[in-house]
Structure formats: C-alpha cells, structure tokens
Design an enzyme around this catalytic site. Sequence first.
Site, short mmCIF file in Angstrom:
data_model
loop_
_atom_site.label_atom_id
_atom_site.label_comp_id
_atom_site.label_asym_id
_atom_site.label_seq_id
_atom_site.Cartn_x
_atom_site.Cartn_y
_atom_site.Cartn_z
CG HIS A 50 -1.93 -1.02 1.30
ND1 HIS A 50 -1.92 -2.04 2.46
CD2 HIS A 50 -3.02 -1.34 0.36
CE1 HIS A 50 -2.91 -2.84 1.99
NE2 HIS A 50 -3.41 -2.49 1.10
CG ASP A 53 1.81 -1.51 3.35
OD1 ASP A 53 1.40 -1.18 4.70
OD2 ASP A 53 1.18 -2.00 2.58
CG ASP A 251 -7.89 -12.40 2.75
OD1 ASP A 251 -8.09 -12.49 1.62
OD2 ASP A 251 -7.39 -11.15 3.71
#
Length: 344
Positions: A50, A53, A251
């Site tokens: 991201h 990040d 996930d």
Amino acid sequence: MDTFGYTFSFGPWNIHEGADPFGPPVRPTVAFEQKLALYKQLGFDAVQFHDDDAVPDLDHKSAAQIEAEARALKQKLDDHGLFAEFVAPRLWEHPLTVDGAYTSNSAQARAYALERSHKMLDIAQALGTRLVVLWYAREGTYQREAKDAVRAVDQLVAALDDMLEYAPEIRIAIEPKPNEPMDLAYIPTIGHAIALGFRTRAPERVGALVESAHAILAGLDPADEMAFALAYDKLWSVHLNDQNGLKFDQDRAFGSVNLRRAFDQVLVLDSHRFYEKGVIGLDVKALRTQPAELAHKHLANSRETFLWLVERVRSLDRAVMQECIDARDYEELDRLIIGHLMRC
Ligand code: GLO
Ligand code: MG
C-alpha cells in the site's frame, strides 16, 4: 523446490496481528524490517505495497519527503534482493473517504482521492515498479439510493484517466470485490473491471487482478474469472487464497478449503503461461488462533501448495484427458482429475 518459472509476492499486511471485527489483536506487531527479512526465507522475491506501507503517514508529508523515503525503501529492497511488484493507494481509512473516494458525493473527498493517488503513483515510480493496483474498497453504497451508479462509473473512469495522464509509464490493475466493506460495490467482478478500462484514454494500460476469494464471494469460479481476464490479455496479477462459503473475506491459505478449485486456478494459469506474464501474489492471512512465532506459515504453505499443484498440472496426462473430452465422458474426466490429485 523447483519454482517452475514462477515468482511469488505478498504484502506486509499478510503478516498481521489477528484482530477481527469481534476482537482485538492477539499477536504483537511485527516490524516492517523484520517482515522484509522473512521474504527470502519463505521463498518470496517480491513485495506488494500500500502507498502508506511504503511511506507511512504520507498524508502529512511533502512530495520531496515522500520521494526521498520511497527511494530509501527501494535501496532497502535492493539490499534484500527483493523488488516491488505493485503499489496500491489505501483510500478506505481516511475520515474524508467514509462514503467513498473517487465516487464520494463530496467534492472534497474526490479531490483528496486524486491527490493521494498521485502520491501513490510517485511512490510506485520511486520503487521501480510500473504496476499499481486499485482495490475500490469504498466505491459503492451502504444505501443504494445515496448515489447515482451511472455517475459513479463516469467518476471511476475520470479518476483512471487522471492517473493514466499523470503517470504515462504506469499500468493499472483493478482488483474487483463484491461484498466488503460497502454493502454494494460498483466493480464486483472482473468483467466490470475490464469494461471500465475500455472507457479510459489508454485501455492498453488498464488491466485486472483476480483474487480467488473475491470471485468466490461473487458466486463465481476463480479459475473462470482468471480465464476471462487472460482471454483479454488483462490478467496482470493474482491474489490467490481460499474462502469457506459466503461470509466475510477470510483470506484462507491457498487450497485449504477446496483443493480442486485451487487446482483449476493453477491449471488455467499454467496452461496460459502466467509465469511469463506476472507474479503469483498470495493474499492470505494466518488464522487468529495461530501463535505469534508461527504466524507466517500460511505464506510458505500457500506457496508450497501452489507449486505442488503446478507439478500436478504439468504431470496430467493430456492425451487421456483429451480422450475423455472427445468421448464426452466427463464422468471419466472427473475420475481422472480426482485420481491425479490424490496421487500427489
Ligand atoms: C481486500 C483486498 C486487499 C487488497 C489490498 C491491495 O479485500 O483483497 O487485501 O488486495 O489492499 O489493494
Ligand atoms: Mg486482495
């Protein structure tokens, strides 16, 4: 293990503290530096980011500061022998984007979304990647009547055009998801994502990322979603994982719920030479029950399952398979596939 020509990636968010909507974190935060050190150890060569990040707190930093930090990070990646696969703007946490970013009813929120996207594109370029990913988290509605869905498509196209113009070297992969966090998402499937790209100023630079769980949550088969994108030459990345039924996005480790469904994804990817086109991203999370010191196994395990399945795909007797198909004996085809998977 032979990687059969594949390269693997994950994002720093895939090693996490185990918080869910019903309970707080259960594991300590792993520092970014520590995560970086784990990549090679787990068999991964690429990092998905991201924007924040890569450059934390970027809303409060100048363009020069952002560029300097992103360049320092690029050096760190080089030192670890890693590369950035893509950067994605995290547009779903800021108070301004509570009702959407590019499709918010607020002009101020839409302006913020574009400005933030420019910063994300600057970061991608400093990290040396030409791929960015858009997961349209809050582009949709909680109340269907709250927005005009036709206008929303125009706004998404306008935002894409803006990014394509701002960064002429960059390719954009749209990651569709049908069910979270909004009640109704504007771009729920790969068909929507690809169609959106064709309305932009540079359709050849807009493609897609298919996430297994997102396809399942849309009631679709992930292998067929991948196939559709491959047929348009638009499959630029994948988020492999698994999902048990129609609930929140779990996930789960790749193949952990439905091995046959995982095999079918590997079959379509490998048969269409995805190893020459993109990186295998694993958007998986450790179960909340996993002890902290063992909370990275889901990554190595998902990679291993993928490679086991590549071996199964490549050792499949295609002549026998074709005989079954020619005879329209799909019962025998079923037995062939199940038998082949069981003899791993
Ligand atoms: C959430 C998405 C998310 C994205 C990531 C990159 O459901 O799968 O993990 O892939 O934020 O955009
Ligand atoms: Mg994802």
